[in-house]
Write a protein that holds these residues in place. Sequence first.
Motif, short mmCIF file in Angstrom:
data_model
loop_
_atom_site.label_atom_id
_atom_site.label_comp_id
_atom_site.label_asym_id
_atom_site.label_seq_id
_atom_site.Cartn_x
_atom_site.Cartn_y
_atom_site.Cartn_z
N HIS A 82 4.87 -5.34 -1.09
CA HIS A 82 4.33 -6.71 -1.05
C HIS A 82 2.94 -6.82 -1.66
N ASP A 93 -2.35 -1.43 1.05
CA ASP A 93 -1.20 -1.82 1.86
C ASP A 93 -0.32 -2.76 1.03
N GLY A 94 0.89 -2.31 0.69
CA GLY A 94 1.80 -3.12 -0.12
C GLY A 94 1.55 -2.95 -1.60
N GLU A 125 4.65 -10.43 3.25
CA GLU A 125 5.21 -9.48 4.21
C GLU A 125 4.43 -9.50 5.52
N GLU A 126 3.18 -9.94 5.48
CA GLU A 126 2.28 -9.74 6.63
C GLU A 126 2.45 -10.76 7.75
N HIS A 189 4.79 3.40 0.20
CA HIS A 189 3.82 2.66 1.01
C HIS A 189 2.85 3.65 1.63
N GLN A 192 -0.48 4.27 6.84
CA GLN A 192 -1.22 3.37 7.74
C GLN A 192 -1.45 3.98 9.12
N HIS A 356 8.06 -3.23 7.35
CA HIS A 356 8.07 -3.17 5.89
C HIS A 356 9.22 -4.00 5.35
MN MN Z 1 2.53 -3.25 4.14
#
Ligand code: MN
Length: 407
Positions: A82, A93-94, A125-126, A189, A192, A356
């Motif tokens: 994303h 992130d993404g 996506e978030e 990805h 995290q 995800h």
């Molecule tokens: Mn993500």
Amino acid sequence: MDPPLSLAREVIARCRTLAAYTEEPGFTTRRFLSAPMHDVHARVRSWMEEAGMSVRIDAAGNIRGSYNAAQPAAKRLMIGSHLDTVPRAGAFDGVLGVILAIALVNLLAGKRLKYAIEVVGFSEEEGVRFGVPFIGSRALAGFVDDELLNYRDADGLSVLDAIHAFGLDPSRIGEARIVDDSLGYVEFHIEQGPVLESLDLPIGIVEAIAGQSRFDVIFEGKANHAGTTPMNLRRDALAGSAEWISVVEREAQATPGLVATVGRLEAHPGAGNVIAGSARATLDVRHPKDAVRQKAAASLLTCAEQIARRRGLSVTWESRLDQASVAMDASLLDTLRDSVTRSGYAVHSMISGAGHDAMIMARRMPAAMLFVRSPGGISHHPDETVLPEDVAAALVVGRTFLEQLHD
Ligand code: MN
Ligand code: GLV
Ligand code: MN
């Protein structure tokens, strides 16, 4: 095989370039179809075209680059992630998954495979703007409904309005849906979290993604004067929600594997000298086992009711998401494991606590994910970063995976 370290550095530089496109100067904040997404699309489009892809933006705001196979009738492998972010996000992130996918096509240097490749940068996506995540991947997988399209953001705009305002035609959202046979979906990805770092490993294979429940929880009391209303005659919605939030934390601490978060709390009318008449909180509950997650979510909502009753408040909630945990595809996992081994790295399989797009895509086609180590385990924060060597490892594994994958 030499790790393509220079390409990894280029991937990282591109992610950092996109991080500058933001709603909030000085930070990276880019919600679903916000204005800076136009700039992101322009950059991503040029990088996709340079890699030999033809590019379109679908009516859900997903950017999609197609790289043809040797034969026109071939199946297609989808690779993506994303392009939206949380408020005050990091650069990876993404975004890393999209840019890394383009780099994998670059590595083909024009060579055609037995299957086509479609790289997709999902628009959402978030779940930040509308409180509901996966809008982009839901459109691709064909799970957009009127309820989703009519959710409203903090300014009262619906998802439909947002699509219009971005210059897209929401009546064409059905065309975003994938109807033909696809080989599968692969997502790169950042982890995290701290696990790969603690094991001193650059990459990990995701076997399953934990499920998540999300709610808006609204406490209602009575707004009144902060100076004249005695403590025993108040119906303070904010104090009630605060009591409940500490219960949420305590319950999650007491349940192995459970994580529960109130990440946002709004008090109304929101003045220092007014007792809050209402308070709206988000609740996010996750556990690898769906039954544990659902039981915990129900129990936390019951706690909210009990606290509200004792304090003379009322409480209601709106469910935003009840997403089951999802196993990744066994056959794609085999190919991924084999590619990791062939590339000279140790195989480590893990469960993702973060959600995800692969969760949604897995309902439509085989899906798999590869994680890249997150230094310091930091994510959803401007300090989020990646190491060039780890991105190079993901590129080598990705290149091997493309070679190993059969149509
Ligand atoms: Mn993500
Ligand atoms: C996505 O970042 C999530 O909330 O898991
Ligand atoms: Mn995220």
